[in-house]
Design a protein around this motif. Sequence first.
Motif, PDB file in Angstrom:
ATOM      1  N   PHE A  53      18.171  -5.335   3.247  1.00 20.39           N
ATOM      2  CA  PHE A  53      18.845  -6.246   2.302  1.00 20.39           C
ATOM      3  C   PHE A  53      19.613  -5.842   1.260  1.00 20.39           C
ATOM      4  CE2 PHE A  53      14.624  -8.126   3.757  1.00 20.39           C
ATOM      5  CZ  PHE A  53      15.312  -9.234   4.442  1.00 20.39           C
ATOM      6  N   GLY A  54      19.696  -4.547   0.998  1.00 21.90           N
ATOM      7  CA  GLY A  54      20.522  -3.838   0.008  1.00 21.90           C
ATOM      8  C   GLY A  54      19.895  -3.802  -1.456  1.00 21.90           C
ATOM      9  N   TRP A  55      18.781  -3.929  -1.392  1.00 23.51           N
ATOM     10  CA  TRP A  55      17.856  -4.063  -2.831  1.00 23.51           C
ATOM     11  C   TRP A  55      18.168  -2.947  -3.571  1.00 23.51           C
ATOM     12  CZ3 TRP A  55      12.847  -7.221  -2.323  1.00 23.51           C
ATOM     13  CH2 TRP A  55      13.165  -8.645  -1.879  1.00 23.51           C
ATOM     14  N   LYS A  56      18.350  -2.776  -4.850  1.00 23.66           N
ATOM     15  CA  LYS A  56      18.145  -1.716  -5.459  1.00 23.66           C
ATOM     16  C   LYS A  56      16.838  -1.436  -6.270  1.00 23.66           C
ATOM     17  CE  LYS A  56      22.327  -1.084  -4.908  1.00 23.66           C
ATOM     18  NZ  LYS A  56      23.118  -0.203  -3.684  1.00 23.66           N
ATOM     19  N   SER A  99       0.846  -1.240   0.055  1.00 24.20           N
ATOM     20  CA  SER A  99      -0.013  -0.130   0.209  1.00 24.20           C
ATOM     21  C   SER A  99       0.708   1.163  -0.232  1.00 24.20           C
ATOM     22  CB  SER A  99      -0.845   0.031   1.143  1.00 24.20           C
ATOM     23  OG  SER A  99      -0.044  -0.022   2.421  1.00 24.20           O
ATOM     24  N   ASP A 100       2.164   1.190   0.545  1.00 16.58           N
ATOM     25  CA  ASP A 100       2.899   2.288   0.440  1.00 16.58           C
ATOM     26  C   ASP A 100       4.259   2.019  -0.098  1.00 16.58           C
ATOM     27  OD1 ASP A 100       4.746   4.288   1.228  1.00 16.58           O
ATOM     28  OD2 ASP A 100       3.714   4.525   3.194  1.00 16.58           O
ATOM     29  N   LEU A 101       4.544   2.295  -1.204  1.00 14.36           N
ATOM     30  CA  LEU A 101       5.627   1.970  -2.097  1.00 14.36           C
ATOM     31  C   LEU A 101       7.000   2.503  -1.333  1.00 14.36           C
ATOM     32  CD1 LEU A 101       4.429   2.017  -5.654  1.00 14.36           C
ATOM     33  CD2 LEU A 101       4.737  -0.012  -4.127  1.00 14.36           C
ATOM     34  N   GLY A 102       7.011   3.861  -0.896  1.00 11.87           N
ATOM     35  CA  GLY A 102       8.163   4.449  -0.445  1.00 11.87           C
ATOM     36  C   GLY A 102       8.648   3.763   0.772  1.00 11.87           C
ATOM     37  N   THR A 103       7.699   3.310   1.724  1.00 20.69           N
ATOM     38  CA  THR A 103       8.142   2.595   2.943  1.00 20.69           C
ATOM     39  C   THR A 103       8.560   0.912   2.646  1.00 20.69           C
ATOM     40  OG1 THR A 103       6.289   3.692   4.216  1.00 20.69           O
ATOM     41  CG2 THR A 103       7.171   1.602   5.049  1.00 20.69           C
ATOM     42  N   ILE A 104       7.792   0.575   1.612  1.00 23.54           N
ATOM     43  CA  ILE A 104       8.355  -0.928   1.260  1.00 23.54           C
ATOM     44  C   ILE A 104       9.691  -0.847   0.528  1.00 23.54           C
ATOM     45  CG2 ILE A 104       7.462  -1.252  -0.931  1.00 23.54           C
ATOM     46  CD1 ILE A 104       7.041  -3.732   1.955  1.00 23.54           C
ATOM     47  N   TYR A 121      13.279  -2.776   2.261  1.00 24.04           N
ATOM     48  CA  TYR A 121      14.412  -3.615   1.464  1.00 24.04           C
ATOM     49  C   TYR A 121      15.675  -3.044   1.160  1.00 24.04           C
ATOM     50  CZ  TYR A 121      10.630  -7.162   1.323  1.00 24.04           C
ATOM     51  OH  TYR A 121       9.552  -8.065   1.972  1.00 24.04           O
ATOM     52  N   GLN A 122      15.690  -1.739   0.795  1.00 22.36           N
ATOM     53  CA  GLN A 122      17.055  -1.038   0.710  1.00 22.36           C
ATOM     54  C   GLN A 122      17.814  -1.193   1.999  1.00 22.36           C
ATOM     55  OE1 GLN A 122      15.759   2.768  -0.659  1.00 22.36           O
ATOM     56  NE2 GLN A 122      16.563   2.489  -2.625  1.00 22.36           N
ATOM     57  N   ASN A 123      17.287  -0.810   3.047  1.00 19.15           N
ATOM     58  CA  ASN A 123      17.815  -0.841   4.431  1.00 19.15           C
ATOM     59  C   ASN A 123      18.200  -2.212   4.851  1.00 19.15           C
ATOM     60  OD1 ASN A 123      17.740   1.933   4.533  1.00 19.15           O
ATOM     61  ND2 ASN A 123      16.162   2.135   5.855  1.00 19.15           N
ATOM     62  N   ILE A 179       7.342  -0.265  -8.494  1.00 16.98           N
ATOM     63  CA  ILE A 179       8.898  -0.012  -8.377  1.00 16.98           C
ATOM     64  C   ILE A 179       9.280  -1.404  -8.668  1.00 16.98           C
ATOM     65  CG2 ILE A 179       9.008   1.951  -6.847  1.00 16.98           C
ATOM     66  CD1 ILE A 179       9.052  -0.098  -4.299  1.00 16.98           C
ATOM     67  N   ALA A 180      10.315  -1.827  -9.321  1.00 20.79           N
ATOM     68  CA  ALA A 180      11.175  -2.816  -9.606  1.00 20.79           C
ATOM     69  C   ALA A 180      12.075  -3.001  -8.721  1.00 20.79           C
ATOM     70  CB  ALA A 180      11.558  -3.014 -10.831  1.00 20.79           C
ATOM     71  N   PHE A 181      12.502  -4.095  -8.288  1.00 18.95           N
ATOM     72  CA  PHE A 181      13.595  -4.300  -7.479  1.00 18.95           C
ATOM     73  C   PHE A 181      14.723  -5.340  -8.139  1.00 18.95           C
ATOM     74  CE2 PHE A 181      10.799  -7.463  -5.791  1.00 18.95           C
ATOM     75  CZ  PHE A 181      11.505  -8.743  -5.887  1.00 18.95           C
ATOM     76  N   SER A 182      15.928  -5.240  -7.992  1.00 18.44           N
ATOM     77  CA  SER A 182      17.065  -5.989  -8.411  1.00 18.44           C
ATOM     78  C   SER A 182      18.046  -6.109  -7.218  1.00 18.44           C
ATOM     79  CB  SER A 182      17.625  -5.448  -9.487  1.00 18.44           C
ATOM     80  OG  SER A 182      18.401  -4.060  -9.206  1.00 18.44           O
ATOM     81  N   GLU A 183      19.039  -7.047  -7.508  1.00 21.37           N
ATOM     82  CA  GLU A 183      20.321  -7.560  -6.577  1.00 21.37           C
ATOM     83  C   GLU A 183      19.553  -8.246  -5.416  1.00 21.37           C
ATOM     84  OE1 GLU A 183      23.220  -4.440  -6.130  1.00 21.37           O
ATOM     85  OE2 GLU A 183      22.899  -3.691  -7.890  1.00 21.37           O
TER      86      GLU A 183
END
Length: 113
Positions: free
Chosen positions: A27-30, A14-19, A23-25, A39-43
């Motif tokens: 697991f380090g996902w990009k 529901s909140d793309l900024g929070t999610i 995951y950045q913080n 939003i798409a994720f990688s790494e």
Amino acid sequence: MQNNHINYLEFQASDLGTIKQFYQNAFGWKFTDYGPEYIAFSESGLDGGFFKSDAEVKTGVLVILYHDNLAQIQKKIIEAGGKISKDIYSFPGGRRFQFLDPAGNELAVWSDK
């Protein structure tokens, strides 16, 4: 990319900024932003994305297979007993459809062709 292989995972949030921050913080996902609703994720080991939705999370993930001929694989899925839950549609980067397997699991197939 190979036909019939799991290629992508898709989650809802529901909140793309929070999610994205989580995951950045954690697991380090990009991430790559595709407008305000995706939003798409990688790494992460396997690429995927989050789509914006206020609906209650029921399944948690949409497994997405790749195939270079959507019409052909859609026909095979129907012949094997699957049901199309969302017909072929276009999105930035390709086209896809969603289907239900005989147990009721929903998956998708996408193509960049």
